[in-house]
Design an enzyme around this catalytic site. Structure first.
Site, PDB file in Angstrom:
ATOM      1  N   ASP A  50       0.861  -1.179   0.000  1.00 52.43           N
ATOM      2  CA  ASP A  50       0.000   0.000   0.000  1.00 52.43           C
ATOM      3  C   ASP A  50       0.900   1.232   0.000  1.00 52.43           C
ATOM      4  O   ASP A  50       1.591   1.500   0.981  1.00 52.43           O
ATOM      5  CB  ASP A  50      -0.850  -0.040   1.282  1.00 52.43           C
ATOM      6  CG  ASP A  50      -2.128   0.752   1.179  1.00 52.43           C
ATOM      7  OD1 ASP A  50      -2.133   1.764   0.465  1.00 52.43           O
ATOM      8  OD2 ASP A  50      -3.118   0.351   1.829  1.00 52.43           O
TER       9      ASP A  50
ATOM     10  N   ASP B 297      -2.869   4.659  -2.418  1.00 52.21           N
ATOM     11  CA  ASP B 297      -3.813   5.376  -1.566  1.00 52.21           C
ATOM     12  C   ASP B 297      -4.231   6.722  -2.176  1.00 52.21           C
ATOM     13  O   ASP B 297      -3.374   7.478  -2.649  1.00 52.21           O
ATOM     14  CB  ASP B 297      -3.122   5.616  -0.214  1.00 52.21           C
ATOM     15  CG  ASP B 297      -4.072   6.102   0.858  1.00 52.21           C
ATOM     16  OD1 ASP B 297      -5.027   5.368   1.161  1.00 52.21           O
ATOM     17  OD2 ASP B 297      -3.874   7.208   1.387  1.00 52.21           O
TER      18      ASP B 297
ATOM     19  N   GLU C 170      -6.683   3.752  -5.332  1.00 50.30           N
ATOM     20  CA  GLU C 170      -7.826   4.041  -4.467  1.00 50.30           C
ATOM     21  C   GLU C 170      -8.286   5.444  -4.821  1.00 50.30           C
ATOM     22  O   GLU C 170      -7.504   6.395  -4.793  1.00 50.30           O
ATOM     23  CB  GLU C 170      -7.427   3.970  -2.994  1.00 50.30           C
ATOM     24  CG  GLU C 170      -8.655   3.906  -2.100  1.00 50.30           C
ATOM     25  CD  GLU C 170      -8.582   4.842  -0.915  1.00 50.30           C
ATOM     26  OE1 GLU C 170      -9.429   4.715  -0.018  1.00 50.30           O
ATOM     27  OE2 GLU C 170      -7.717   5.724  -0.882  1.00 50.30           O
TER      28      GLU C 170
ATOM     29  N   HIS D 210     -10.849  -1.620   5.298  1.00 51.72           N
ATOM     30  CA  HIS D 210     -10.551  -1.142   6.652  1.00 51.72           C
ATOM     31  C   HIS D 210     -11.143   0.241   6.931  1.00 51.72           C
ATOM     32  O   HIS D 210     -10.985   0.748   8.032  1.00 51.72           O
ATOM     33  CB  HIS D 210      -9.032  -1.095   6.826  1.00 51.72           C
ATOM     34  CG  HIS D 210      -8.403  -0.108   5.894  1.00 51.72           C
ATOM     35  ND1 HIS D 210      -8.407  -0.280   4.528  1.00 51.72           N
ATOM     36  CD2 HIS D 210      -7.820   1.092   6.114  1.00 51.72           C
ATOM     37  CE1 HIS D 210      -7.839   0.760   3.949  1.00 51.72           C
ATOM     38  NE2 HIS D 210      -7.463   1.603   4.886  1.00 51.72           N
ATOM     39  N   ASP D 211     -11.766   0.859   5.925  1.00 52.46           N
ATOM     40  CA  ASP D 211     -12.391   2.176   6.135  1.00 52.46           C
ATOM     41  C   ASP D 211     -13.912   2.058   6.227  1.00 52.46           C
ATOM     42  O   ASP D 211     -14.613   3.071   6.238  1.00 52.46           O
ATOM     43  CB  ASP D 211     -12.077   3.108   4.953  1.00 52.46           C
ATOM     44  CG  ASP D 211     -10.601   3.447   4.841  1.00 52.46           C
ATOM     45  OD1 ASP D 211      -9.905   3.447   5.879  1.00 52.46           O
ATOM     46  OD2 ASP D 211     -10.154   3.728   3.713  1.00 52.46           O
TER      47      ASP D 211
END
Ligand code: TEU
Ligand code: CA
Length: 596
Positions: A99, A201, A257, A332-333
């Site tokens: 990531d 990200d 993302e 995870h968000d």
């Protein structure tokens, strides 16, 4: 058709390292924990893992504030642990994705420290600095994603700096070629160690509109700091810089993302050939906003299945060849999908498997978030003091500052708080869910004695979501039509909770039939075959707790000529045209899917 790459065939498993598995008893998951669980991931049948950031970080935003891109945070282990993980993963035919958080660094990163201390120094304009406007106030009216203004005053430099997330996450100045160079160097560092690609990200936020103009009232940030003017050329340049001189390393996967992305932009990012494509896939968000009211994320509403259908159809349409969608239901968000769109009380197994069937068999690469394969549910948050995540805490404070009483504000934040999806993985019925021999950094969900990987992985376990996920991924691997086939949603009444679609090989078959060479060491023996097997598939899912009749005609006559039921989430045979609560059925038709 675009070349065929490994990610068109395999599924990706998303690991949140701090909550996956702890091996040293400090209550935080670590790299050795991931290495130790590779057999589990191989059995599940995934092609690659993507792990959240494990780099040195003050952990203001759980690692999304990086202070050194080329090392491992001691919380997670060492570079040697990473090398060991890479080797062990490759030995099992599993690729590793990292990531990269490239829109911003931590404010503790030496680049920022230098930028702050020495405006004329080598990193002087590596961040986005602005003078205080003579009339007072902030340089512009942008607000960041964590319920904050996007500017913070730096007394040392006597200027404001821009941050679209926390104040400890200053945005990098991509306009500066030296910044872009340094970031490509980071990616090369990891590629040389053997990683197969990156999740990037908030990568659609890197380019800001020239002059940083304020947003006119009511206008969306699109073109201001979302999908900005330079993002595509910069990403193409990045791809070239990291591919240059690379030999035998296999194709590099770049997944972006991309919050707030528009369909047109998504197509632009992912269109084109393998060399000039800015990104190979983007992570879209629209399907995770169908239960938001006008107040957005902190304004929860009941799920509208018609909206879910619409969003799906639209993105599948927009991301046709040469683009390729990603398929995910949580991360995870986000809150846990079984709590959010399913029914964790009465139909936990059925709804978790129904949702997986409805989404992971669409056209695209399934990205499964850790724990969804055992139907992990939202944490039963009962008071604001339990929140640990910066986003939820800030949101709560912002709602209160806006005049809402604390109890109501908490009630709103609770449902979508990111903490829900970040609790420790539930490995077993043992203490601490088998996650750690110490005390977990966040308590495991109290439902772990019943909902865990050990119980669900047991031979002949009944109602095992895990066993269903394995079958689903195996079926996708075996059937070309489920990987490559075209997608078409069946129309149903607006109010219907049914979700049905077909997959069809004919329009999508690769004329050359060649698989791109993607690294010899990954012939794990579970690879897909092409050119044989079923030509069509029909998938019907009931996203409700009531019995539903399938529409007659087109998709309703599913078992038509020679089709067989290849996968379902009820063991007892059901009535042909009727779906039971949360029932999912996958029918295959054609040579090997035939009833023969
Ligand atoms: O998230 C980007 C993002 O848009 C987040 O604001 C997230 O979707 C949010 O919770 C929605 O309201 C990425 C990471 O996944 C996240 O964990 C980080 O906090 C964020 O970037 C900043 O790096
Ligand atoms: Ca640990």
């Amino acid at each position: 058709m675009t070349g065929q790459s490994w990610w068109h065939d395999g599924a990706i498993y998303h690991i949140y390292p701090r909550s996956f598995h702890d091996t040293n008893g400090d209550g935080l998951g670590d790299l050795r924990g991931i290495t130790g669980k590779l057999p589990y991931l191989q059995d599940l049948g995934v092609e690659a893992i993507w792990m959240g950031p494990v780099f040195p970080s003050p952990q203001v935003d759980n690692g999304y504030d990086i202070s050194d891109y080329c090392d491992i945070d001691p919380l997670f282990g060492t570079l040697a642990d990473m090398d060991e993980l890479l080797e062990a993963a490759h030995g099992r035919g599993i690729r590793v994705l990292l990531d990269l958080v490239f829109n911003h660094t931590s404010d503790q990163h030496p680049w920022f420290v230098s930028s702050r201390e020495d405006p004329r120094g080598p990193c002087g304009d590596w961040y986005i600095w602005r003078d205080a406007p003579p009339e007072g106030g902030l340089p512009n009216n942008w607000r960041g994603f964590f319920s904050l203004p996007a500017w913070t005053w730096c007394p040392r430099r006597g200027q404001y700096y821009l941050h679209l997330f926390a104040a400890q996450q200053p945005d990098l100045n991509w306009e500066n070629p030296a910044v872009r160079d340094a970031l490509a160097g980071v990616a090369r560092f990891w590629l040389d160690r053997g990683v197969a690609g990156f999740r990037m990200d908030v990568i659609n936020l890197i380019s800001k509109r020239q002059g940083l103009p304020s947003l006119p009232p009511g206008e969306s940030p699109g073109g201001y700091f979302i999908d900005g003017p330079e993002v595509l050329p910069w990403l193409r340049e990045f791809r070239q810089a990291i591919s240059r001189g690379r030999q035998n390393g296999g194709e590099i996967l770049l997944v972006g993302e991309t919050p707030g992305i528009s369909p047109e932009a998504a197509r632009a990012y992912t269109g084109g050939g393998p060399e000039d494509r800015a990104l190979d896939m983007v992570l879209l968000f629209d399907h995770l906003a169908v239960d938001h009211g006008p107040g957005g994320r902190w304004d929860p509403r009941p799920l509208r299945i018609s909206a879910l259908r619409q969003v799906t159809a639209r993105w599948q349409e927009v991301l046709q060849e040469p683009s390729w969608p990603s398929l995910y239901l949580s991360n995870h968000d986000q809150p846990r999908v079984v709590s959010r769109f399913g029914d964790p009380r009465e139909f936990r197994y059925e709804s978790a498997t129904a949702l997986a069937t409805a989404f992971y068999l669409q056209r695209g690469t399934p990205i499964i978030y850790q724990g969804d394969e055992i139907a992990m549910a939202n944490y039963p948050l009962t008071s604001p003091g339990e929140l640990q995540d910066i986003e939820s805490i800030n949101a709560l404070e912002a709602l209160c500052a806006g005049g809402m009483d604390r109890a109501s504000a908490f009630e709103r934040v609770r449902h979508e708080a990111r903490d829900n999806g970040r609790t420790p993985f539930q490995w077993s019925p043992e203490e601490q869910a088998g996650f750690t021999r110490g005390e977990a950094w966040f308590p495991p969900n109290p439902d772990y004695p019943r909902w865990n990987a050990q119980v669900q992985g047991a031979e002949g376990a009944r109602g095992s979501v895990l066993a269903f996920f394995r079958r689903l991924l195996a079926l996708r691997r075996e059937c070309e039509v489920l990987r490559r086939g075209g997608f078409s949603l069946f129309p149903v009444d607006e109010e219907s909770p049914l979700f049905g679609f077909s997959r069809d090989l004919a329009p999508c078959r690769d004329p050359g039939g060649e698989r791109a060479q993607s690294g010899e060491r990954f012939q794990s023996g579970q690879g897909p075959q092409s050119g044989q097997g079923p030509e069509g598939a029909v998938i019907w899912v009931n996203l409700s707790g009531s019995q539903e009749e399938l529409p007659s005609g087109a998709g309703g006559d599913l078992a038509g000529e020679g089709a067989t039921l290849a996968l379902g989430n009820y063991s007892a045979p059901g009535e042909r045209g009727v779906l039971r609560p949360w029932e999912a059925r996958v029918y295959l038709r054609g040579p090997r899917g035939g009833a023969s």
